[in-house]
Design a protein around this motif. Sequence first.
Motif, PDB file in Angstrom:
ATOM      1  N   ALA A   1     -14.286  -8.166  12.211  1.00  0.00           N
ATOM      2  CA  ALA A   1     -14.135  -7.121  11.196  1.00  0.00           C
ATOM      3  C   ALA A   1     -14.062  -5.732  11.827  1.00  0.00           C
ATOM      4  O   ALA A   1     -13.503  -4.807  11.237  1.00  0.00           O
ATOM      5  CB  ALA A   1     -15.322  -7.187  10.236  1.00  0.00           C
TER       6      ALA A   1
ATOM      7  N   ASP B   1      -9.624 -11.339   2.883  1.00  0.00           N
ATOM      8  CA  ASP B   1     -11.084 -11.452   2.719  1.00  0.00           C
ATOM      9  C   ASP B   1     -11.700 -11.374   4.121  1.00  0.00           C
ATOM     10  O   ASP B   1     -11.463 -12.248   4.963  1.00  0.00           O
ATOM     11  CB  ASP B   1     -11.442 -12.788   2.045  1.00  0.00           C
ATOM     12  N   ILE B   2     -12.488 -10.334   4.357  1.00  0.00           N
ATOM     13  CA  ILE B   2     -13.073 -10.096   5.691  1.00  0.00           C
ATOM     14  C   ILE B   2     -14.445 -10.766   5.777  1.00  0.00           C
ATOM     15  O   ILE B   2     -15.325 -10.476   4.972  1.00  0.00           O
ATOM     16  CB  ILE B   2     -13.188  -8.575   5.944  1.00  0.00           C
TER      17      ILE B   2
ATOM     18  N   ALA C   1     -11.625  -1.879   7.275  1.00  0.00           N
ATOM     19  CA  ALA C   1     -11.188  -2.566   6.048  1.00  0.00           C
ATOM     20  C   ALA C   1     -10.288  -1.643   5.226  1.00  0.00           C
ATOM     21  O   ALA C   1      -9.231  -2.059   4.727  1.00  0.00           O
ATOM     22  CB  ALA C   1     -12.411  -2.999   5.238  1.00  0.00           C
TER      23      ALA C   1
ATOM     24  N   PHE D   1     -15.958  -4.443  -2.269  1.00  0.00           N
ATOM     25  CA  PHE D   1     -16.899  -4.929  -1.260  1.00  0.00           C
ATOM     26  C   PHE D   1     -18.280  -5.112  -1.880  1.00  0.00           C
ATOM     27  O   PHE D   1     -18.700  -4.314  -2.717  1.00  0.00           O
ATOM     28  CB  PHE D   1     -17.071  -3.909  -0.122  1.00  0.00           C
TER      29      PHE D   1
ATOM     30  N   CYS E   1     -14.821 -14.316   5.782  1.00  0.00           N
ATOM     31  CA  CYS E   1     -14.599 -15.224   4.638  1.00  0.00           C
ATOM     32  C   CYS E   1     -15.463 -16.489   4.659  1.00  0.00           C
ATOM     33  O   CYS E   1     -15.490 -17.231   3.680  1.00  0.00           O
ATOM     34  CB  CYS E   1     -13.130 -15.601   4.551  1.00  0.00           C
TER      35      CYS E   1
ATOM     36  N   SER F   1     -14.536  -8.051   0.702  1.00  0.00           N
ATOM     37  CA  SER F   1     -15.498  -8.545   1.682  1.00  0.00           C
ATOM     38  C   SER F   1     -16.836  -8.730   0.978  1.00  0.00           C
ATOM     39  O   SER F   1     -17.223  -7.900   0.151  1.00  0.00           O
ATOM     40  CB  SER F   1     -15.639  -7.567   2.849  1.00  0.00           C
TER      41      SER F   1
END
Length: 257
Positions: free
Chosen positions: A148, A91-92, A183, A195, A94, A163
Amino acid sequence: MRDMPSYPTWIKRSRIRLFWMLSVAIVLAAVVAGVVWRPGFALAILAVPCIYIAVVISVTSWWLSPQGDDIQAKVHQQIVERVGDGENYLDIGCGSGELLIKLAKTWSGKFVGLDYWPGEWGQFAQTQAERNAKLEHVQRVAFVHGSASRLPFSNGEFDRVVSCLAFHEVKDADDKTVSIAEAIRVVADGGRFAFVDLFDDPKIYGSRERVLAAIRDAGGRIEEQTVLSSVFPLRWPMNTPKVLRYAVIISGTKRAS
Ligand SMILES: C[S@@+](CC[C@H](N)C(=O)[O-])C[C@H]1O[C@@H](n2cnc3c(N)ncnc32)[C@H](O)[C@@H]1O
């Protein structure tokens, strides 16, 4: 009292405080000026834009929270359903770990949350995310600090990458699509991504087409692009351009290279 997880909303608390304090300060200054010289009361008009912004962000924070419409959790749920079961998740951006923990409660596997804490987001912290994971009794969850725009992971390291409203926050790359391509780089061949971001905001991304092109160029196959407000209704002020009107869900898979 039982220790509870802490999941702040996407509205910066510091901003809510700032605009209410500015509003009060301007009204007080107008009152003082008006006492000295009657027309000075007119200064209070300057408080109107501040009060408007303070109301918009306070009401938005309320609708996002479990006490309001719980929109934040509902958006996370959309992502959870779209990526499905996998082996290792990233999870970018988060934040408090809310989405990652929801994934860990729903699916099996290993879970990594990356964020650039604290940055401008004083309400989110790595220790808070770790504490939340502990309080929620989720296993195989780790949190790492990073950006990121330069993910500290190798190509194809995760078979599920998500994300939520983080790409547009990245400040260390002028073009926000850099983080989107990053990503996709870390998604394994055949792996899934989902996303949510303000992909339709022309000031951030130029156009949604630019975002889609960045995903395709990085090896992503887009299977869905859905405007968030078509999934569930967004009330005022959530439906305004400054809030979630431009939010879009994009999901798909990574093509085999
Ligand atoms: C609107 S919050 C969303 C948090 C979380 N994704 C959620 O849905 O609850 C934006 C997040 O992006 C993070 N962020 C900002 N710049 C970042 C960067 N360069 N790399 C990774 N995360 C970043 C912030 O720290 C914050 O946690």
